[in-house]
Scaffold this motif. Structure first.
Motif, mmCIF file in Angstrom:
data_model
loop_
_atom_site.group_PDB
_atom_site.id
_atom_site.type_symbol
_atom_site.label_atom_id
_atom_site.label_comp_id
_atom_site.label_asym_id
_atom_site.label_seq_id
_atom_site.Cartn_x
_atom_site.Cartn_y
_atom_site.Cartn_z
ATOM 1 N N GLU A 159 9.323 -13.794 95.261
ATOM 2 C CA GLU A 159 9.795 -12.766 96.181
ATOM 3 C C GLU A 159 9.078 -11.428 95.958
ATOM 4 O O GLU A 159 8.690 -11.088 94.850
ATOM 5 N N TRP A 161 10.178 -7.655 96.634
ATOM 6 C CA TRP A 161 11.369 -6.872 96.935
ATOM 7 C C TRP A 161 10.997 -5.452 97.351
ATOM 8 O O TRP A 161 10.116 -4.839 96.764
ATOM 9 N N LEU A 165 15.782 -5.128 91.755
ATOM 10 C CA LEU A 165 16.913 -6.042 91.619
ATOM 11 C C LEU A 165 18.095 -5.308 90.974
ATOM 12 O O LEU A 165 17.912 -4.543 90.021
#
Length: 192
Positions: A159, A161, A165
């Motif tokens: 991923e 982002w 996170l």
């Protein structure tokens, strides 16, 4: 691409210090490659890795990293994203899951960036900071990251982002000293 160009709580490139540095690093940059390389080298070489140098305070927001000139890999990736986004270069956050001691359990996340380069597409770059045994470079199209995968339970998480996170932010905001973070590095369970 819009999410990878926006400021955020942790990628706060509207901060005056970050905005000024972003302008300074872009001055006379002859190409996108030159600009990304300058920003990468600044974060890799001028911002000290908190654990390597045993430095406090623990930083999370890009502006904190710049102000204190220290950060864990995650925080350094927030600063690199901020500098590049301030210059209109789409930049995201990526993670690897690595063995802390290179021999299995425990594992932790390692933070780095993905930059969208017109000539190459998404390209991962790791501004963690070099030291003996760690030699990350910006040399597209070849990736030269800080850590190769060596263990069967290590992973390059696929991923990209736009924001960090939550588990990473939680650790960086919960603990106030580099050694507390080092004893509580964030990790995620792998899906079989």
């Amino acid at each position: 691409m819009n999410p990878y160009l926006l400021p955020g709580k942790y990628i706060d490139f509207e901060d005056p210090g970050i905005a000024a540095l972003a302008r300074q690093l872009s001055h006379d940059a002859a190409s996108e490659h030159a600009l990304v390389d300058r920003c990468f080298r600044f974060v890799r070489d001028e911002i000290r890795h908190s654990a390597d140098f045993k430095l406090n305070p623990v930083t999370c927001r890009a502006s904190e990293v710049l102000r204190h000139r220290t950060g864990y890999c995650y925080a350094k990736s927030h600063l690199l994203a901020a500098l590049l986004r301030a210059n209109g270069i789409p930049t995201g956050l990526c993670y690897q899951r690595l063995s802390v001691n290179d021999d299995g359990v425990p594992y932790c996340l390692h933070g780095l960036n993905a930059v969208f380069l017109k000539a190459h597409g998404w390209y991962r770059v790791d501004a963690r900071g070099n030291k003996p045994g760690v030699a990350a470079e910006f040399c597209p199209p070849t990736e030269k990251l800080a850590f190769p995968l060596r263990d069967p339970n290590e992973r390059d998480l696929p991923e990209i982002w736009a924001e960090p996170l939550p588990i990473v932010v939680e650790v960086l905001e919960r603990f106030s000293t580099y050694d507390q973070v080092l004893a509580n590095l964030p990790d995620i369970a792998l899906i079989s």
